[in-house]
Design an enzyme around this catalytic site. Sequence first.
Site, PDB file in Angstrom:
ATOM      1  N   GLU A  60       0.822  -1.209   0.000  1.00 46.77           N
ATOM      2  CA  GLU A  60       0.000   0.000   0.000  1.00 46.77           C
ATOM      3  C   GLU A  60       0.854   1.256   0.000  1.00 46.77           C
ATOM      4  O   GLU A  60       0.534   2.249  -0.659  1.00 46.77           O
ATOM      5  CB  GLU A  60      -0.934  -0.008   1.216  1.00 46.77           C
ATOM      6  CG  GLU A  60      -1.888   1.165   1.297  1.00 46.77           C
ATOM      7  CD  GLU A  60      -2.893   1.185   0.156  1.00 46.77           C
ATOM      8  OE1 GLU A  60      -2.760   2.051  -0.738  1.00 46.77           O
ATOM      9  OE2 GLU A  60      -3.793   0.328   0.150  1.00 46.77           O
ATOM     10  N   ALA A  71       2.079   6.737   0.389  1.00 47.48           N
ATOM     11  CA  ALA A  71       2.489   6.511   1.780  1.00 47.48           C
ATOM     12  C   ALA A  71       1.356   5.852   2.574  1.00 47.48           C
ATOM     13  O   ALA A  71       1.000   4.713   2.299  1.00 47.48           O
ATOM     14  CB  ALA A  71       2.950   7.809   2.430  1.00 47.48           C
ATOM     15  N   GLU A  75      14.161  10.829  -1.034  1.00 52.74           N
ATOM     16  CA  GLU A  75      15.086   9.734  -0.798  1.00 52.74           C
ATOM     17  C   GLU A  75      16.469  10.339  -0.494  1.00 52.74           C
ATOM     18  O   GLU A  75      16.722  11.510  -0.798  1.00 52.74           O
ATOM     19  CB  GLU A  75      15.174   8.838  -2.044  1.00 52.74           C
ATOM     20  CG  GLU A  75      13.867   8.197  -2.466  1.00 52.74           C
ATOM     21  CD  GLU A  75      13.417   7.094  -1.514  1.00 52.74           C
ATOM     22  OE1 GLU A  75      14.214   6.672  -0.655  1.00 52.74           O
ATOM     23  OE2 GLU A  75      12.245   6.683  -1.604  1.00 52.74           O
ATOM     24  N   LYS A  77       5.142   4.884  -9.446  1.00 52.91           N
ATOM     25  CA  LYS A  77       3.854   4.882  -8.755  1.00 52.91           C
ATOM     26  C   LYS A  77       2.688   4.760  -9.730  1.00 52.91           C
ATOM     27  O   LYS A  77       1.758   3.972  -9.510  1.00 52.91           O
ATOM     28  CB  LYS A  77       3.710   6.145  -7.908  1.00 52.91           C
ATOM     29  CG  LYS A  77       4.662   6.185  -6.722  1.00 52.91           C
ATOM     30  CD  LYS A  77       4.546   7.494  -5.931  1.00 52.91           C
ATOM     31  CE  LYS A  77       5.484   7.519  -4.743  1.00 52.91           C
ATOM     32  NZ  LYS A  77       5.418   8.770  -3.969  1.00 52.91           N
ATOM     33  N   GLY A  79       6.641  11.500   4.228  1.00 54.48           N
ATOM     34  CA  GLY A  79       7.019  11.693   5.620  1.00 54.48           C
ATOM     35  C   GLY A  79       7.174  10.358   6.320  1.00 54.48           C
ATOM     36  O   GLY A  79       6.459   9.391   6.030  1.00 54.48           O
TER      37      GLY A  79
END
Length: 814
Positions: free
Chosen positions: A605, A610, A666, A681, A796
């Site tokens: 997921e 995130a 990153e 993504k 985050g």
Amino acid sequence: MKVLKFGGTSVGSSKNINNVINILENYSKTGPLACVVSAVGGITDKLLLAGKQAQNKDQQFLETFQLIKDKHFSIIQELNPVNNQEILGYVERQLEALKSLLEGIYLINELSPKTSDKLVSYGELLSSFLIAETIKNRGLSADRKNAQELVVTNSNFTKAEVDYQITNKNIQDYFSSAKQTITILPGFIARSKSGEQTTLGRGGSDFTAAIIAAALKVDQLEIWTDVSGMYTTNPKLVKQAYPIEKISYQEAMELSHFGAKVLYPPTVQPVLNLNIPIHIKNTLAPNEAGTVISNEDSDANGPVKGISNINNIALLTLEGSGMVGIPGFSKRLFETLSQEKINVIMITQASSEHSICLGIEEKDAENAKVAIDAIFENEIALNKIEPLIVETGLSMIALVGDNMKNHQGISGKMFSSLGKNNVNVRAIAQGASEKNITAVITESDVKKALNTLHEQFFESKTKQLNVFITGVGNVGERLVEQIKQQKKYLKDNLKIKLRVIGLSNSRKMIFGEHGLDLSNWKEQLESGETASLQGFFEKAKALNLRNSIFVDVTANKNVADLYAQYLRESIAIVACNKIACSSDYENYKLLKRLSLKYNAPFLFETNVGAGLPVIDTLRNLVASGDKIKSIQAVLSGSLNFVFNNFNDTTKFYDIVKQAGAEGYTEPDPRIDLSGVDVARKILILARESGVKINLEDIENTSFLSEAGLKSDSVDDFYNTLIADEAHYQKLYASAKSNHCQLKYVAKFEDGKASVSLQEIPEGHPFYNLEGSDNIVMFYTERYPTNPMIIKGAGAGADVTASGLFADIIRLGND
């Protein structure tokens, strides 16, 4: 009259013998006692070893004899530091006779069953004497009676059969006139009608106690051992196992047959017909309740009373089309095994009669193979049947319970829970009485199988999850802390017992089979062993724990390349690492297939959004029959943070540095700023929509300067940001002049995908996207004009960790 029996561990040391004496002293206050004792713990094995050594002309039998002597003298001195000369003298004489016997065996190079019985009888004779004399020295009314004078058998040495008519009369006559309160008797040993020493076989001391209890028709037989009763399963393998309060004779015999060492089935026989209960108690914890075995039907623990196992099993399979409809195959098979004195533990045969499957002890497998192939030599030559198939390295596990037949779904739960944990069942046997369901499995899976079944049938529906985490940097550290914080809540409210078994960073790794202490995990990790990706996998595989989960909190391709290995071991995967799902399409599909084949969930997921439920929502749409028309999204919290904070009063370099410092990018910011991360993504979302697509198929229009795209290192890249500030200011100025906001947008439509920096006008759902938020709009057949929108923090450490945590919890709720 009460009859008590104390096993080898109970009389294995002076400390334990003192416990026995205290128990007998308390019991003697209420009436006379008959106390049967085994040999001092370990002595019977030493006697047999010394006999074998002497038979083999190995003079080490003298060293083994000395160990036997030292053990008894040490116990005598500790129990009777004064007034011990009479005890030492008797024991010395008995040991000299034992030594002479061993020397005789050495000289004639032979150890017959008759001599073996005489040899091992010294164990019980010595222990019963020294215990009786110690009790008398304590001022209690006690005496020893040699059970060989009471229990009469035939001459079937090493496993003699009792003549109950003579034996019962001897026992009744003796105890009717016995004056002492406590009578100590040696167990296991007896004497034949002709006066020769015999033994009662395995579990013989329990058997002696049961014979005496039955002859005297006592109210209860107590067997004292080193555990507090019969357990729901082996407590050495399953920490959550607990003593069974009440169990029937039949259930006790079934569990004992399948490896429960507390009781040996023949023990039950003398008291069974008389309905004399057997109470299993713990010498080391006499106040604990123990287990009562009787004919009373008790469903207190549910339909399943216990789970047991036997190791070192071989599976024999005789099969062939020539067996179908032809009588006599089974008869010849079993007669052959009987002639070879091979005990059959389990039998199963398909209704097609094409095969017969037998479980035997592994030590008999080779002999069985030779004998059976010989007896069916003609049929094998004519290709009517195949040569006997022998499989070793197996174990039997069994569910036992009198009331299983009255409860539907027991077998289903058993095999379903085993299957979910990749425990392969090789054979199954279940009698019509349904008191026992037996399965043959690989021996290496026994611990996992017992824990899995115990959790299913005996624990209060608490599911244990065993987690292995690789990558405990920024996000991984937050995940560990969240787990530490929520462990009690999960157990109390969701019935999930979450244990972190393994942790690894790029340098070190640590493991704790029963769960790591998370209060100081960083210190533990610093002093751990050298990290190895393959070594981490091998350890998770070797531990073979049920409900194992591998959590990948890296962006490392080498870690992603190991996913297939984890899935093949039925270890579930939870990953925020996008590399596996955005790798070659065939690899992505392979991982999906392995997940289904090995019943190992593969959850990712956090690959997109995130902690936002983007992938889960997409899957629900597809599963419910909706069709995805297009996807429009801002999927990079990093880039959204950068462009929301970049303007004509800031420096692009400073904003990118700030994003890295706050954990939005990153460690290598080129992964985010190049658009590759966003491309991965949208690729994953396209694939989850059902489209075959690879990363190279996605159109990626980069906004970076040419120098930035060609940079060779992270430092070099940061230098280009400083040098090319004008390039980035130009992008901002264009958007500002058009009253737009800069957003890095991913699109998927008609099987094609693209990512690029775009100027978003006022009024568009993306325009006011703040901070590091993500937004995804799904246009589907059901949402053709007003899309389904998911929006929220998309980057985050805390939100990514919470997304991983949510996937772990999802596995606990499955």
